[in-house]
Design a protein around this motif. Structure first.
Motif, short mmCIF file in Angstrom:
data_model
loop_
_atom_site.label_atom_id
_atom_site.label_comp_id
_atom_site.label_asym_id
_atom_site.label_seq_id
_atom_site.Cartn_x
_atom_site.Cartn_y
_atom_site.Cartn_z
N ALA A 77 -8.56 12.46 19.91
CA ALA A 77 -7.41 12.33 20.47
C ALA A 77 -6.76 11.18 19.87
O ALA A 77 -5.14 11.16 19.96
CB ALA A 77 -7.82 12.02 21.94
N ILE A 78 -7.27 10.17 19.26
CA ILE A 78 -6.52 9.23 18.74
C ILE A 78 -6.56 9.58 17.43
O ILE A 78 -7.74 9.31 16.59
CB ILE A 78 -7.15 7.82 18.93
N ALA A 79 -5.54 10.10 16.86
CA ALA A 79 -5.73 10.76 15.38
C ALA A 79 -5.21 9.95 14.31
O ALA A 79 -4.34 9.01 14.47
CB ALA A 79 -4.79 12.04 15.44
N ARG A 209 0.27 -15.50 15.67
CA ARG A 209 0.84 -16.60 16.66
C ARG A 209 0.45 -16.89 17.95
O ARG A 209 0.02 -17.96 18.68
CB ARG A 209 2.20 -16.74 16.46
N SER A 210 0.06 -15.71 18.73
CA SER A 210 -0.23 -15.48 19.98
C SER A 210 -0.95 -14.34 20.23
O SER A 210 -0.70 -13.22 19.63
CB SER A 210 1.14 -15.68 21.03
N PRO A 211 -1.79 -14.21 21.29
CA PRO A 211 -2.43 -12.95 21.54
C PRO A 211 -1.99 -11.78 21.86
O PRO A 211 -0.93 -11.77 22.60
CB PRO A 211 -3.50 -13.51 22.50
N THR A 212 -2.19 -10.79 21.87
CA THR A 212 -1.81 -9.13 22.40
C THR A 212 -3.25 -8.70 23.21
O THR A 212 -4.14 -8.81 23.13
CB THR A 212 -1.54 -8.49 21.16
N TYR A 213 -2.68 -8.03 24.37
CA TYR A 213 -3.64 -7.31 24.92
C TYR A 213 -4.25 -6.04 24.02
O TYR A 213 -3.33 -5.26 23.74
CB TYR A 213 -3.23 -6.74 26.22
N VAL A 214 -5.37 -5.91 23.93
CA VAL A 214 -5.98 -4.85 23.30
C VAL A 214 -7.14 -4.38 24.25
O VAL A 214 -8.04 -4.80 24.71
CB VAL A 214 -6.93 -5.70 21.97
N LEU A 215 -7.08 -2.78 24.20
CA LEU A 215 -7.88 -2.05 25.03
C LEU A 215 -8.48 -1.11 24.13
O LEU A 215 -7.97 -0.41 23.47
CB LEU A 215 -7.02 -1.60 26.18
N SER A 216 -9.77 -0.91 24.34
CA SER A 216 -10.48 0.15 23.46
C SER A 216 -10.53 1.53 24.27
O SER A 216 -10.68 1.49 25.78
CB SER A 216 -12.09 -0.44 23.45
N LEU A 217 -10.10 2.32 23.81
CA LEU A 217 -10.25 3.83 24.45
C LEU A 217 -11.08 4.56 23.29
O LEU A 217 -11.40 4.69 22.03
CB LEU A 217 -8.90 4.29 24.14
N PRO A 218 -11.52 5.71 23.97
CA PRO A 218 -12.59 6.78 23.12
C PRO A 218 -11.80 7.36 21.99
O PRO A 218 -10.52 7.85 22.65
CB PRO A 218 -13.20 7.58 24.09
N ALA A 219 -12.11 7.45 20.96
CA ALA A 219 -11.46 8.33 19.77
C ALA A 219 -11.47 9.77 20.10
O ALA A 219 -10.36 10.39 19.86
CB ALA A 219 -12.08 8.05 18.42
N GLU A 220 -12.28 10.42 20.71
CA GLU A 220 -12.24 11.84 21.48
C GLU A 220 -12.20 11.81 22.59
O GLU A 220 -12.84 10.90 23.25
CB GLU A 220 -13.80 12.46 20.75
N VAL A 298 -7.42 0.37 20.68
CA VAL A 298 -8.39 0.48 19.50
C VAL A 298 -9.19 1.71 19.85
O VAL A 298 -10.16 1.44 20.80
CB VAL A 298 -8.79 -0.74 19.25
N PRO A 299 -9.39 2.70 18.71
CA PRO A 299 -10.31 3.75 19.09
C PRO A 299 -11.73 3.31 19.03
O PRO A 299 -12.22 2.49 18.06
CB PRO A 299 -9.83 4.69 17.96
#
Length: 496
Positions: A77-79, A209-220, A298-299
């Motif tokens: 799904a994350i291609a 310089r500053s952080p970003t919100y990062v969320l893990s999602l299933p690649a499939e 991020v997958p």
């Protein structure tokens, strides 16, 4: 030199994700209508042909980034970028849309003539000016510059003895095997590059310089894959699409209404995927609220995995200067580097740099207001595509295309030649077109049209609301004005 003028019913600018989708909608609705797609580059694909950096992929799921009319059938799904590019080109080839594309045509200006009820468009092709006329002009060129990305002032960069690369101009022969790599940036491109390059590099450091919100999602998407096996691709696709729209809307609305809750959930999710004692609050806990800027997905947590395995690291600091061997930071720390990647963002460019005029008067974009986020006040027979900042681009692109089709049908049914959004309500106040705090938006938003304080001038970020308004709302809403082309004296005498 200028070539002979050619007339088209509809002219689409851009053969990327939006332009191919627009052409598909147009051809399906009006199979006999004469149209063409002008593309400045020499290939179909737009963004997905331009970007060639390692790991390039979608930053949203393909069941919503894909077209409504063509199911995404792959397991992921994350291609990755090449898969998305194939999807766009296959869509074009299967419907014969690729035969409508005229490559190497950079559109420079377009002028509307009310007496003629048509646009005269000038493009440069092989050093010559090509002139076309069209009844309706549809710009699908995105909103950033293709020829250059944004690079901030980097003091002393000329002293650096290694290689400096911007993701927008990735060289084919760059070898970073067993090299020390520093990726400057913290957005979607940076979080994609770091784990992708870590597979071959000696080490990759993401300098932000500053952080970003990062969320893990299933690649499939397991639900999508299961439904596709049971129901088939065409029946499963709309179900999965709406499931993902609903989930995305839920996350966004919860972020706006309960930001502290969502911040806490994102922080806890990062803690679970990073080594014990990792400085999560330093590197993954931004000062702004969730969805003030776009979340980075991020997958399968590939960024967190690369950090946990020691192949990548994050440094939150500012650059003092470049040295011959790397970078010196304001904290006094130094980063050795063989390769520096400036994943520092995009340069916005409204309408691909197209200059517009109406009846001899230049259109100043900041003085116009965007009607339904897709047309310009005072500019007849013209549409453009700007996607969502909180969801997949194609969700909005498909709706814009559907509305354009409805509008063209309305013109035909009532014998009108011209439609023009008109803002004559003094109580409508101006807003930024993109009410978004990302740096690339803030740097250039003053060069774009304005949005308004309420419908139909308000640029909504809700797919469900837009679906009702664009797919089912009234065409004649009081703000859209319609007219017929004035009958010339010559035509009148011939009729008599």
């Amino acid at each position: 030199m200028t070539t002979t003028t050619e007339h088209l019913d509809v002219l689409i600018i851009g053969a990327g994700l939006s332009g191919i989708g627009a052409a598909h909608h147009l051809q399906s609705a009006f199979p006999g209508r004469n149209y063409a797609i002008l593309e400045a580059r020499d290939a179909i694909g737009g963004t997905w042909d331009l970007f060639r950096y390692p790991g390039v992929r979608s930053d949203s799921d393909m069941h919503t980034l894909g077209y409504r009319f063509r199911p995404w059938t792959q397991a992921k799904a994350i291609a990755d970028g090449p898969a998305i590019l194939r999807y766009i080109r296959d869509t074009a080839a299967e419907a014969g849309l690729d035969r409508r594309v005229r490559f190497g045509h950079r559109v420079m200006r377009a002028e509307w003539s009310t007496p003629d009820a048509r646009w005269t468009v000038e493009a440069v092709h092989d050093g010559e000016t090509v002139r076309l006329t069209t009844n309706f002009l549809y710009v699908c060129s995105g909103y950033y510059r293709y020829d250059a990305g944004y690079t901030p002032d980097l003091p002393g960069i000329e002293r650096f003895g290694g290689t400096v690369v911007h993701p927008q101009r990735w060289p084919e022969n760059l070898d970073y095997t067993d090299k020390k790599v520093v990726v400057i940036g913290s957005g979607a491109t940076a979080v994609t590059l770091v784990p992708a390059m870590a597979d071959r590099a000696e080490h990759v450091t993401m300098l932000q310089r500053s952080p970003t919100y990062v969320l893990s999602l299933p690649a499939e998407d397991p639900i999508a894959n299961r439904l596709r096996r049971v129901l088939g691709a065409r029946r499963a696709y709309p179900i999965v699409r709406w499931k993902n729209v609903a989930m995305g809307t839920l996350i966004y609305q919860l972020s706006r209404r309960r930001p502290h809750l969502v911040r806490s959930l994102l922080r806890k999710a990062a803690i679970r995927q990073l080594p014990s004692g990792y400085h999560v609050d330093t590197h993954f806990n931004p000062s702004y609220q969730p969805w003030d800027q776009r979340l980075c997905f991020v997958p399968d947590g590939d960024l967190f995995a690369a950090i946990s395995q020691g192949r990548a690291s994050v440094v939150t600091d500012r650059i003092a200067e470049f040295t011959e061997a790397g970078l010196r930071l304001e904290s006094g720390a130094e980063l050795d580097a063989d390769v520096v990647v400036t994943a520092t963002g995009l340069k916005l460019l409204a309408l691909g740099g197209l200059r517009l005029a109406v009846d001899g008067h230049a259109v100043k974009l900041p003085e116009t207001m965007a009607y339904r986020g897709m047309m310009l006040s005072g500019v007849p027979n013209f549409a453009f595509t700007v996607g969502y900042t909180n969801a997949s681009w194609t969700l909005k692109a498909d709706l814009v295309s559907e509305y354009v089709i409805r509008l063209l049908r309305y013109l035909d049914a009532h014998g009108y030649d011209q439609c023009v959004p008109t803002n004559d309500d003094p109580t409508v106040t101006e807003r930024p077109l993109l009410d978004f705090q990302a740096g690339y938006v803030l740097r250039s938003i003053d060069e774009f049209p304005k949005a308004g304080s309420r419908a139909p001038w308000h640029l909504g970020m809700s797919y469900a609301h837009d679906l009702l308004r664009l797919r089912h709302g009234r065409i004649e809403d009081g703000a859209m004005r319609f007219s017929r082309r004035p009958v010339s004296h010559e035509a009148a005498s011939q009729t008599a």
